[in-house]
Design a protein around this motif. Structure first.
Motif, PDB file in Angstrom:
ATOM      1  N   ILE A 131      85.653  70.963 -19.202  1.00 27.79           N
ATOM      2  CA  ILE A 131      85.342  72.225 -19.887  1.00 27.79           C
ATOM      3  C   ILE A 131      85.707  73.411 -19.004  1.00 27.79           C
ATOM      4  CG2 ILE A 131      83.445  73.610 -20.806  1.00 27.79           C
ATOM      5  CD1 ILE A 131      82.202  70.787 -21.575  1.00 27.79           C
ATOM      6  N   LEU A 132      85.385  73.303 -17.713  1.00 28.46           N
ATOM      7  CA  LEU A 132      85.765  74.393 -16.812  1.00 28.46           C
ATOM      8  C   LEU A 132      87.290  74.534 -16.757  1.00 28.46           C
ATOM      9  CD1 LEU A 132      83.156  73.900 -13.944  1.00 28.46           C
ATOM     10  CD2 LEU A 132      83.287  75.820 -15.540  1.00 28.46           C
ATOM     11  N   ALA A 133      87.982  73.404 -16.722  1.00 32.18           N
ATOM     12  CA  ALA A 133      89.451  73.448 -16.684  1.00 32.18           C
ATOM     13  C   ALA A 133      89.995  74.106 -17.955  1.00 32.18           C
ATOM     14  CB  ALA A 133      90.016  72.034 -16.533  1.00 32.18           C
ATOM     15  N   ALA A 134      89.370  73.801 -19.091  1.00 32.46           N
ATOM     16  CA  ALA A 134      89.818  74.409 -20.352  1.00 32.46           C
ATOM     17  C   ALA A 134      89.633  75.918 -20.314  1.00 32.46           C
ATOM     18  CB  ALA A 134      89.038  73.820 -21.522  1.00 32.46           C
ATOM     19  N   LEU A 135      88.507  76.355 -19.742  1.00 32.15           N
ATOM     20  CA  LEU A 135      88.260  77.802 -19.687  1.00 32.15           C
ATOM     21  C   LEU A 135      89.241  78.496 -18.747  1.00 32.15           C
ATOM     22  CD1 LEU A 135      84.347  77.807 -19.725  1.00 32.15           C
ATOM     23  CD2 LEU A 135      85.905  78.443 -21.584  1.00 32.15           C
ATOM     24  N   VAL A 136      89.589  77.823 -17.655  1.00 29.22           N
ATOM     25  CA  VAL A 136      90.583  78.396 -16.742  1.00 29.22           C
ATOM     26  C   VAL A 136      91.917  78.560 -17.484  1.00 29.22           C
ATOM     27  CG1 VAL A 136      91.957  77.963 -14.655  1.00 29.22           C
ATOM     28  CG2 VAL A 136      89.491  77.520 -14.646  1.00 29.22           C
ATOM     29  N   LYS A 137      92.300  77.505 -18.202  1.00 30.07           N
ATOM     30  CA  LYS A 137      93.580  77.551 -18.927  1.00 30.07           C
ATOM     31  C   LYS A 137      93.546  78.599 -20.038  1.00 30.07           C
ATOM     32  CE  LYS A 137      97.688  76.292 -19.692  1.00 30.07           C
ATOM     33  NZ  LYS A 137      98.720  76.517 -18.666  1.00 30.07           N
ATOM     34  N   LEU A 138      92.417  78.654 -20.733  1.00 32.20           N
ATOM     35  CA  LEU A 138      92.293  79.584 -21.853  1.00 32.20           C
ATOM     36  C   LEU A 138      92.372  81.038 -21.367  1.00 32.20           C
ATOM     37  CD1 LEU A 138      91.886  79.387 -24.903  1.00 32.20           C
ATOM     38  CD2 LEU A 138      89.417  79.419 -24.531  1.00 32.20           C
ATOM     39  N   THR A 139      91.667  81.339 -20.283  1.00 31.22           N
ATOM     40  CA  THR A 139      91.710  82.717 -19.778  1.00 31.22           C
ATOM     41  C   THR A 139      93.095  83.044 -19.212  1.00 31.22           C
ATOM     42  OG1 THR A 139      90.660  81.879 -17.751  1.00 31.22           O
ATOM     43  CG2 THR A 139      89.244  83.025 -19.327  1.00 31.22           C
ATOM     44  N   GLU A 140      93.756  82.030 -18.712  1.00 29.36           N
ATOM     45  CA  GLU A 140      95.131  82.253 -18.223  1.00 29.36           C
ATOM     46  C   GLU A 140      96.041  82.637 -19.405  1.00 29.36           C
ATOM     47  OE1 GLU A 140      96.609  78.953 -15.788  1.00 29.36           O
ATOM     48  OE2 GLU A 140      98.516  79.171 -16.886  1.00 29.36           O
ATOM     49  N   LEU A 141      95.907  81.914 -20.522  1.00 26.20           N
ATOM     50  CA  LEU A 141      96.730  82.212 -21.701  1.00 26.20           C
ATOM     51  C   LEU A 141      96.382  83.588 -22.276  1.00 26.20           C
ATOM     52  CD1 LEU A 141      96.708  78.694 -23.443  1.00 26.20           C
ATOM     53  CD2 LEU A 141      98.624  79.770 -22.238  1.00 26.20           C
ATOM     54  N   ILE A 142      95.078  83.918 -22.246  1.00 24.90           N
ATOM     55  CA  ILE A 142      94.662  85.240 -22.750  1.00 24.90           C
ATOM     56  C   ILE A 142      95.219  86.343 -21.837  1.00 24.90           C
ATOM     57  CG2 ILE A 142      92.645  86.744 -23.091  1.00 24.90           C
ATOM     58  CD1 ILE A 142      91.101  84.147 -23.964  1.00 24.90           C
ATOM     59  N   ALA A 176      97.267  74.507 -25.463  1.00 24.03           N
ATOM     60  CA  ALA A 176      97.378  73.714 -24.227  1.00 24.03           C
ATOM     61  C   ALA A 176      96.429  72.524 -24.334  1.00 24.03           C
ATOM     62  CB  ALA A 176      97.024  74.581 -23.022  1.00 24.03           C
ATOM     63  N   ASN A 177      96.735  71.517 -23.568  1.00 22.38           N
ATOM     64  CA  ASN A 177      95.931  70.299 -23.603  1.00 22.38           C
ATOM     65  C   ASN A 177      95.494  69.951 -22.181  1.00 22.38           C
ATOM     66  OD1 ASN A 177      94.860  67.775 -24.100  1.00 22.38           O
ATOM     67  ND2 ASN A 177      96.861  66.763 -24.188  1.00 22.38           N
ATOM     68  N   VAL A 178      94.208  70.125 -21.892  1.00 20.74           N
ATOM     69  CA  VAL A 178      93.729  69.740 -20.554  1.00 20.74           C
ATOM     70  C   VAL A 178      93.032  68.386 -20.625  1.00 20.74           C
ATOM     71  CG1 VAL A 178      93.518  72.109 -19.721  1.00 20.74           C
ATOM     72  CG2 VAL A 178      91.531  70.998 -20.759  1.00 20.74           C
ATOM     73  N   TYR A 179      93.300  67.645 -21.670  1.00 20.88           N
ATOM     74  CA  TYR A 179      92.692  66.322 -21.847  1.00 20.88           C
ATOM     75  C   TYR A 179      93.803  65.298 -22.049  1.00 20.88           C
ATOM     76  CZ  TYR A 179      88.791  63.352 -23.665  1.00 20.88           C
ATOM     77  OH  TYR A 179      87.829  62.395 -23.864  1.00 20.88           O
ATOM     78  N   PRO A 180      94.841  65.370 -21.205  1.00 16.63           N
ATOM     79  CA  PRO A 180      95.990  64.500 -21.446  1.00 16.63           C
ATOM     80  C   PRO A 180      95.673  63.026 -21.230  1.00 16.63           C
ATOM     81  CG  PRO A 180      96.235  65.638 -19.360  1.00 16.63           C
ATOM     82  CD  PRO A 180      95.020  66.214 -20.022  1.00 16.63           C
ATOM     83  N   ARG A 181      94.535  62.728 -20.566  1.00 18.40           N
ATOM     84  CA  ARG A 181      94.230  61.319 -20.371  1.00 18.40           C
ATOM     85  C   ARG A 181      93.880  60.640 -21.700  1.00 18.40           C
ATOM     86  NH1 ARG A 181      89.647  64.039 -18.326  1.00 18.40           N
ATOM     87  NH2 ARG A 181      87.657  63.246 -19.106  1.00 18.40           N
ATOM     88  N   CYS A 182      93.599  61.446 -22.728  1.00 22.45           N
ATOM     89  CA  CYS A 182      93.257  60.856 -24.034  1.00 22.45           C
ATOM     90  C   CYS A 182      94.070  61.415 -25.199  1.00 22.45           C
ATOM     91  CB  CYS A 182      91.783  61.092 -24.351  1.00 22.45           C
ATOM     92  SG  CYS A 182      90.653  60.230 -23.258  1.00 22.45           S
ATOM     93  N   VAL A 183      94.483  62.684 -25.098  1.00 20.29           N
ATOM     94  CA  VAL A 183      95.070  63.354 -26.259  1.00 20.29           C
ATOM     95  C   VAL A 183      96.579  63.528 -26.073  1.00 20.29           C
ATOM     96  CG1 VAL A 183      95.135  65.531 -27.539  1.00 20.29           C
ATOM     97  CG2 VAL A 183      92.939  64.566 -26.832  1.00 20.29           C
ATOM     98  N   THR A 184      97.340  63.203 -27.122  1.00 17.48           N
ATOM     99  CA  THR A 184      98.784  63.415 -27.089  1.00 17.48           C
ATOM    100  C   THR A 184      99.163  64.513 -28.077  1.00 17.48           C
ATOM    101  OG1 THR A 184      99.137  61.778 -28.817  1.00 17.48           O
ATOM    102  CG2 THR A 184      99.211  60.982 -26.549  1.00 17.48           C
ATOM    103  N   ALA A 187      90.042  70.070 -24.999  1.00 19.49           N
ATOM    104  CA  ALA A 187      89.300  69.668 -23.796  1.00 19.49           C
ATOM    105  C   ALA A 187      88.452  68.428 -24.026  1.00 19.49           C
ATOM    106  CB  ALA A 187      88.391  70.818 -23.342  1.00 19.49           C
ATOM    107  N   GLY A 188      88.243  67.684 -22.944  1.00 22.70           N
ATOM    108  CA  GLY A 188      87.332  66.547 -22.943  1.00 22.70           C
ATOM    109  C   GLY A 188      85.902  67.010 -22.711  1.00 22.70           C
ATOM    110  N   PHE A 189      85.034  66.074 -22.357  1.00 24.87           N
ATOM    111  CA  PHE A 189      83.602  66.362 -22.410  1.00 24.87           C
ATOM    112  C   PHE A 189      82.886  66.280 -21.063  1.00 24.87           C
ATOM    113  CE2 PHE A 189      85.193  65.004 -26.439  1.00 24.87           C
ATOM    114  CZ  PHE A 189      84.801  66.050 -27.234  1.00 24.87           C
ATOM    115  N   GLU A 190      83.642  66.074 -20.005  1.00 28.29           N
ATOM    116  CA  GLU A 190      83.060  66.152 -18.675  1.00 28.29           C
ATOM    117  C   GLU A 190      82.969  67.630 -18.299  1.00 28.29           C
ATOM    118  OE1 GLU A 190      81.917  63.890 -16.545  1.00 28.29           O
ATOM    119  OE2 GLU A 190      82.146  62.343 -18.069  1.00 28.29           O
ATOM    120  N   PRO A 191      82.000  67.980 -17.435  1.00 29.00           N
ATOM    121  CA  PRO A 191      81.893  69.397 -17.059  1.00 29.00           C
ATOM    122  C   PRO A 191      83.194  69.951 -16.486  1.00 29.00           C
ATOM    123  CG  PRO A 191      80.417  68.004 -15.735  1.00 29.00           C
ATOM    124  CD  PRO A 191      80.920  67.162 -16.843  1.00 29.00           C
ATOM    125  N   LEU A 192      83.917  69.118 -15.736  1.00 26.03           N
ATOM    126  CA  LEU A 192      85.184  69.607 -15.171  1.00 26.03           C
ATOM    127  C   LEU A 192      86.226  69.848 -16.261  1.00 26.03           C
ATOM    128  CD1 LEU A 192      85.599  67.447 -11.933  1.00 26.03           C
ATOM    129  CD2 LEU A 192      84.741  69.784 -12.144  1.00 26.03           C
TER     130      LEU A 192
END
Lengths: 378, 341
Positions: free
Chosen positions: A229-240, A248-256, A222-227
């Motif tokens: 982090i929230l997006a990462a938590l949504v994805k993480l709970t979905e995987l759980i 999963a990568n919710v920071y595709p604008r920077c991370v490959t 995840a990146g460092f904007e509040p959105l």
């Protein structure tokens, strides 16, 4: 950075989208139907979480814990002692600002400076190299701290033939090793991890795949904007919820997936992982980055005889004062469990490492007013 | 926090935060004696002493600022505005007299002194506040830093407003954009070379406050100007003294883009930064619209906004609703330092 750049970043701060993500998070937690603890391992994530008050919108039952995510905090007392000893024997020691006040077993670099030791705060390792160039008659040592992100900068300098009077005292740490320690802990029950976006820019997200598969805990970058982090938590709970221990990568604008390959090549040409002690935690296998034998001439530990005889166990002493930084860094406690937090331990006179660094959880919570349960207020 | 003030005074003891409050409580409150009205022990913006059926309001302030001239103002304008505004915060918007004591460092340029005094004269005229007496001292090189100005103001008022009057349900209004003064001075002091137009808001706001009082009457229940310690400091004082919690709606705070950008860059929250031409006004909810309209009709109040409300829960606490979630708003503690990395 220009103001225009800053304003572009500000568009990520959209409360309406945040509410939608919080709703999705609640939906996932309802579907899971039990309590879940997840961990992030990054001081910058904690900064954003605390500053934007995100814990107050987490659904009941979801606990978001900060792990060993502050590189200054996990630098061990004897590592500081080495730098203090060098400064006191006339070597010019350069380092980042936060390292100055970090206690060693006997004293900090700030104490050494007050006692006449040569200590200099720099903004980058390049500035330390410039100092070495400007003072060829002196020995200049860069106390190199931080995770992968800053280690890459150190590597680049180490590989670029710095001046002969320049050397490196590496206390760099390697994040994936810390996640292994947490996952192996019998006391924590972490079901998923939010991984730091800036480290992943370098290492790529695929590096976490073996960890997720082995531990059964999904990882979301995840990146460092509040959105972010929230997006990462949504994805993480979905995987759980779906029982998928994937990355999963919710920071595709920077991370490959593969990361920055030239940076990785530099990193591993300059460093190798070794077992090292992390303050308040343990000996972490593969947790420290040491200069490779080919660069031994640049290694301050090899260049100087560093006498730190008589060092004591700083963590044990802090513990004796009631400091629980070790438990906080392992995710076993939060600052509010600490009797010293905000009373005898404050940023101006910190007891433990977590109150020293702006990346430390105690310092962050103190800056943003602590985080009592505000879900039901107002 | 420390129960005792440490052995030596540090800069943090003058920064308008917790350390300063502690010093005042531990050391200076011993000077307080009972008065018929609001005295030293109330630690308000000034004192109000009953004289017949009116109130004599007095306040005093010393002014030091680095640099002495900054975008949007200078130490002279601050010295008049600060005192006029402190009187206004007690409900006394028509000063009858100002005093001025000046301490000058040997070697201070005469032209700069004349420029400062001209600025004081103009600001006093703007505020309708006459200077009536003063004092001049010169100290040796290095014994004082440049120029120190002390101003005292006296006014008469029919009704005083303290900073302790909030109760649950009241709304809080800020009269305009926050953080402008502190961020402009800091940017100049640290030579930040920021783009855009960072300017101090320093101004006498007694006319603006008069308009609010005329519109809200008895329903204006608490006032304070957010100088050192910023809006955060004011809210903590109002919450503690009023025995209420305060919830701040962060997105509704008027903050100029330049101030926001500078704050992000140097890691300092505009809520903690000094203002020199703003007021935080507590109003009973039923009169909030009237007060807001009166403020907005005044040239210095065009961006007045309701930004917070008092609640019965968590007395003494200030809670920031960020639009994403909620957190505690920390009380300012010491000197504000830009982050170094």
């Amino acid at each position: 950075m220009s103001n225009d750049d800053l304003f572009r970043q500000l568009k990520f701060r959209d409360p309406a989208r945040a509410r939608a993500l919080a709703e999705a998070l609640r939906h996932n937690m309802d579907a899971i139907g039990r309590e879940v603890s997840v961990m992030h391992v990054c001081g910058s994530h904690e900064q954003a979480i605390a500053r934007f008050g995100l814990r107050a919108v987490l659904p009941p039952g979801l606990e978001l814990i900060m792990g060993p995510g502050c590189p200054v905090c996990v630098t061990d007392g004897p590592e500081v002692d080495e730098a203090v000893a060098l400064a006191m024997q006339g070597v010019r020691v350069c380092t980042y600002g936060d390292m100055l006040r970090l206690p060693g077993t006997a004293r900090s670099l700030a104490d050494a400076q007050a006692d006449g030791g040569k200590v200099e705060v720099v903004y980058s390792i390049s500035q330390a190299v410039e100092l070495a160039q400007a003072h060829p008659e002196e020995q200049v040592v860069f106390l190199a701290s931080g995770f992968e992100t800053t280690a890459v900068a150190t590597a680049a300098v180490a590989l670029a033939s710095p001046p002969p009077n320049f050397s490196i005292l590496s206390v760099h740490k390697y994040v994936p090793a810390a996640m292994e320690i947490v996952a192996a802990s019998k006391e924590t029950h972490i079901e998923g991890y939010v991984a730091a976006g800036h480290a992943a820019i370098i290492t790529g997200w695929a590096i976490f795949e073996p960890f997720a598969a082995r531990t059964g805990a999904p990882v979301v970058v995840a990146g460092f904007e509040p959105l972010d982090i929230l997006a990462a938590l949504v994805k993480l709970t979905e995987l759980i919820r779906e029982g998928r221990p994937e990355v999963a990568n919710v920071y595709p604008r920077c991370v490959t997936k593969e990361g920055n390959l030239p940076a990785q090549r530099s990193l591993w040409r300059a460093f190798r992982t070794v077992t090292g002690r992390w303050r308040g935690i343990a000996d972490v296998p593969g947790g420290n980055l040491e200069l490779v034998p080919e660069l031994a001439a640049l290694d301050a530990r090899k260049r100087f005889r560093i006498d730190t005889a008589g060092v004591r166990d700083a963590a044990a002493e802090e513990e004796a004062k009631g400091c629980i930084c070790g438990r906080i860094m392992l995710g076993l406690a939060t600052p509010e469990h600490c009797a010293l937090f905000g009373t005898t331990c404050v940023p101006e006179s910190p007891v433990g490492a977590c109150m020293v660094s702006s990346e430390g959880q105690c310092r962050i919570w103190h800056t943003y007013g602590g985080v009592p349960d505000l879900r039901k207020v107002g | 926090m420390d129960s005792k003030v440490q052995q030596k005074i540090g800069l943090k003891h003058g920064s308008g935060g917790r350390a300063m409050r502690q010093l005042i409580e531990d050391v200076f409150l011993s000077l307080a004696s009972p008065v018929d009205g609001i005295g030293l022990s109330a630690l308000d913006d000034g004192a109000a002493i009953r004289v017949g059926d009116r109130w004599l309001v007095i306040t005093t302030d010393s002014h030091v600022v680095h640099p002495i001239f900054f975008p949007g103002g200078d130490i002279g304008r601050i010295s008049v505005s600060g005192t006029v505004n402190d009187l206004a915060m007690m409900g006394a918007t028509e000063p009858v007299g100002l005093t001025c004591a000046v301490i000058i460092e040997e070697g201070f340029p005469r032209a700069d002194l004349e420029r400062v005094v001209a600025s004081m004269r103009e600001t006093a005229k703007e505020a309708g506040a006459p200077f009536v007496t003063g004092d001049t001292k010169v100290m040796g090189k290095g014994q004082v830093d440049g120029l120190v100005l002390n101003t005292t103001g006296v006014a008469l008022a029919d009704r005083v407003v303290s900073d302790a009057g909030l109760r649950a349900g009241d709304l809080l209004v800020v009269t305009g954009s926050i953080g402008d003064h502190g961020m402009a001075v800091m940017a100049r002091r640290h030579d930040l070379r920021l783009e855009g137009d960072l300017r101090s808001d320093v101004a006498p706001i007694n006319g603006l406050v008069r308009a609010a009082l005329a519109a809200g009457g008895e329903d204006v229940v608490a006032m304070k100007d957010p100088t050192r310690g910023g809006v955060a400091g004011v809210l903590h004082e109002m919450a503690a003294k009023g025995g209420v919690g305060i919830v701040v709606d962060e997105p509704s705070l008027p903050i100029n883009d330049e101030v926001r950008a500078a704050g992000e860059m140097i890691g300092i929250d505009p809520l903690l930064v000094a203002n020199e031409g703003k007021a935080v006004i507590g109003v009973r909810a039923r009169s909030a619209d009237k007060v807001l309209a009166a403020l907005r009709a005044h040239p210095l109040g065009a961006r007045a906004t309701v930004f917070a409300r008092a609640i019965a829960e968590r007395p003494g606490a200030v809670i920031l609703d960020t639009g994403f979630g909620k957190r505690m708003l920390a009380e300012p503690e010491g000197e504000l330092l830009p982050r170094i990395c």
